[in-house]
Motif scaffolding. Structure first.
Motif, mmCIF file in Angstrom:
data_model
loop_
_atom_site.group_PDB
_atom_site.id
_atom_site.type_symbol
_atom_site.label_atom_id
_atom_site.label_comp_id
_atom_site.label_asym_id
_atom_site.label_seq_id
_atom_site.Cartn_x
_atom_site.Cartn_y
_atom_site.Cartn_z
ATOM 1 N N ARG A 77 0.820 -1.218 0.000
ATOM 2 C CA ARG A 77 0.000 0.000 0.000
ATOM 3 C C ARG A 77 0.850 1.263 0.000
ATOM 4 O O ARG A 77 0.327 2.361 -0.197
ATOM 5 N N ALA A 78 2.159 1.112 0.230
ATOM 6 C CA ALA A 78 3.054 2.277 0.300
ATOM 7 C C ALA A 78 3.589 2.606 -1.087
ATOM 8 O O ALA A 78 4.267 1.795 -1.711
ATOM 9 N N GLU A 79 3.315 3.805 -1.525
ATOM 10 C CA GLU A 79 3.749 4.253 -2.847
ATOM 11 C C GLU A 79 5.150 4.851 -2.765
ATOM 12 O O GLU A 79 5.411 5.728 -1.959
ATOM 13 N N VAL A 80 6.057 4.373 -3.608
ATOM 14 C CA VAL A 80 7.420 4.888 -3.654
ATOM 15 C C VAL A 80 7.552 5.963 -4.729
ATOM 16 O O VAL A 80 8.087 7.044 -4.491
ATOM 17 N N LEU A 81 7.064 5.656 -5.915
ATOM 18 C CA LEU A 81 7.170 6.580 -7.040
ATOM 19 C C LEU A 81 5.844 6.631 -7.786
ATOM 20 O O LEU A 81 5.291 5.591 -8.147
ATOM 21 N N ASN A 82 5.359 7.844 -8.008
ATOM 22 C CA ASN A 82 4.135 8.042 -8.775
ATOM 23 C C ASN A 82 4.484 8.871 -9.999
ATOM 24 O O ASN A 82 4.947 10.012 -9.878
ATOM 25 N N VAL A 83 4.292 8.296 -11.183
ATOM 26 C CA VAL A 83 4.553 8.999 -12.446
ATOM 27 C C VAL A 83 3.226 9.127 -13.182
ATOM 28 O O VAL A 83 2.804 8.201 -13.880
ATOM 29 N N PRO A 84 2.536 10.267 -13.033
ATOM 30 C CA PRO A 84 1.237 10.406 -13.700
ATOM 31 C C PRO A 84 1.337 10.499 -15.210
ATOM 32 O O PRO A 84 0.400 10.149 -15.923
#
Length: 284
Positions: A77-84
């Motif tokens: 559930r832990a997001e490391v990298l978000n690339v929209p």
């Protein structure tokens, strides 16, 4: 060429165009489907060595775009990298022929989050930097955000990070800037070699000397700024040297800009290592 031979050539050419068009349409349709996204997520996950969720894939002639998230293996559930939003110069024809090797990569508004233990160890897995012996695309990152959450201290956050990674022979040249509402404006320069060793330097000519803000900086002991008179603003140079074994050697210089008749009202400081960690000591 006779009439029938010419007609046959035309028919073969038309058939080839139709088949190519169908193949391109099929690739676009497949990559936009849930199965296609799962395939892209699997390939990205292999590259990162971490779970990846792909939200969007779009392939056109000469370009493809996608959005994805990299998750922490220790906590799905832990997001490391978000690339929209990211785009490359890989088009439909590249997927059809199998030549998937981008020469450019443009990433917009990514967000990176790292977890750090109390003693300064990075808990979030970080993939290895690629060697410059491998094909490395020219990378442009716009509007990045970086968050570091170290146990026992306020979260560190900086936004407005713009970076370029440009291959140049056996080196990767780093350039860019930071424009953050709290941290101010900074320049970024650096380079890495094929053995992954290199350096990155950040320079701010008018950085805030705000104790509450500075105490969010990770990796430093809680009392690192105790001997500093934090008033006004300063010229700051931060240099991080990365060895081939991935050891990081920091160097920091702080020169307060507050002066009276051209004479600084406070001493300059530099980061010095001790047995308990790093602290700031006056240079005069």
């Amino acid at each position: 060429m006779g009439f029938f031979s010419f007609r046959r050539a035309v028919l073969i050419g038309c058939a080839a165009l139709l088949l190519t068009g169908a193949a391109r349409f099929g690739v676009h349709k497949f990559l936009s489907s849930s199965r296609g996204k799962a395939m892209v997520a699997d390939r990205l996950g292999t590259a990162f060595g971490m779970p990846v969720e792909v939200s969007e894939v779009s392939v056109q002639d000469g370009e493809s775009s996608f959005g994805f998230r990299v998750m922490d293996p220790a906590d799905p559930r832990a997001e490391v990298l978000n690339v929209p939003s990211a785009s490359t110069d890989i088009g439909t024809a590249d997927f059809v022929t199998g030549r998937v090797a981008p020469s450019t990569l443009h990433v917009k508004n990514p967000a990176l989050t790292l977890r750090i233990s109390t003693d300064g160890n990075v808990l979030t897995p970080i993939p290895s930097l690629p060697g410059t012996s491998e094909a490395f695309p020219a990378v442009v990152v716009d509007g990045a955000r970086l968050s570091m959450r170290q146990e026992g201290r306020p979260n560190f956050a900086v936004s407005g990070v713009n970076v370029k990674l440009t291959p140049n022979g056996d080196r990767i040249i780093v350039s860019g800037s930071v424009n953050d509402p709290k941290w101010g404006s900074w320049s970024i320069n650096g380079e890495f070699r094929g053995d992954r060793a290199g350096w990155v330097e950040l320079v701010g000519t008018n950085a805030p000397l705000d104790r509450q803000l500075l105490e969010t900086v990770p990796f430093l002991p809680s009392g690192a700024f105790d001997d500093m008179h934090l008033v006004g603003r300063a010229a700051v140079k931060v240099r991080l040297t990365l060895t081939a074994t991935r050891d990081v050697q920091p160097s920091v210089e702080i020169r307060p800009t507050l002066a009276l008749f051209g004479v600084p009202l406070g001493p300059c400081f530099r980061l010095v290592p001790t047995s308990d960690g790093y602290y700031f000591a006056p240079t005069r």
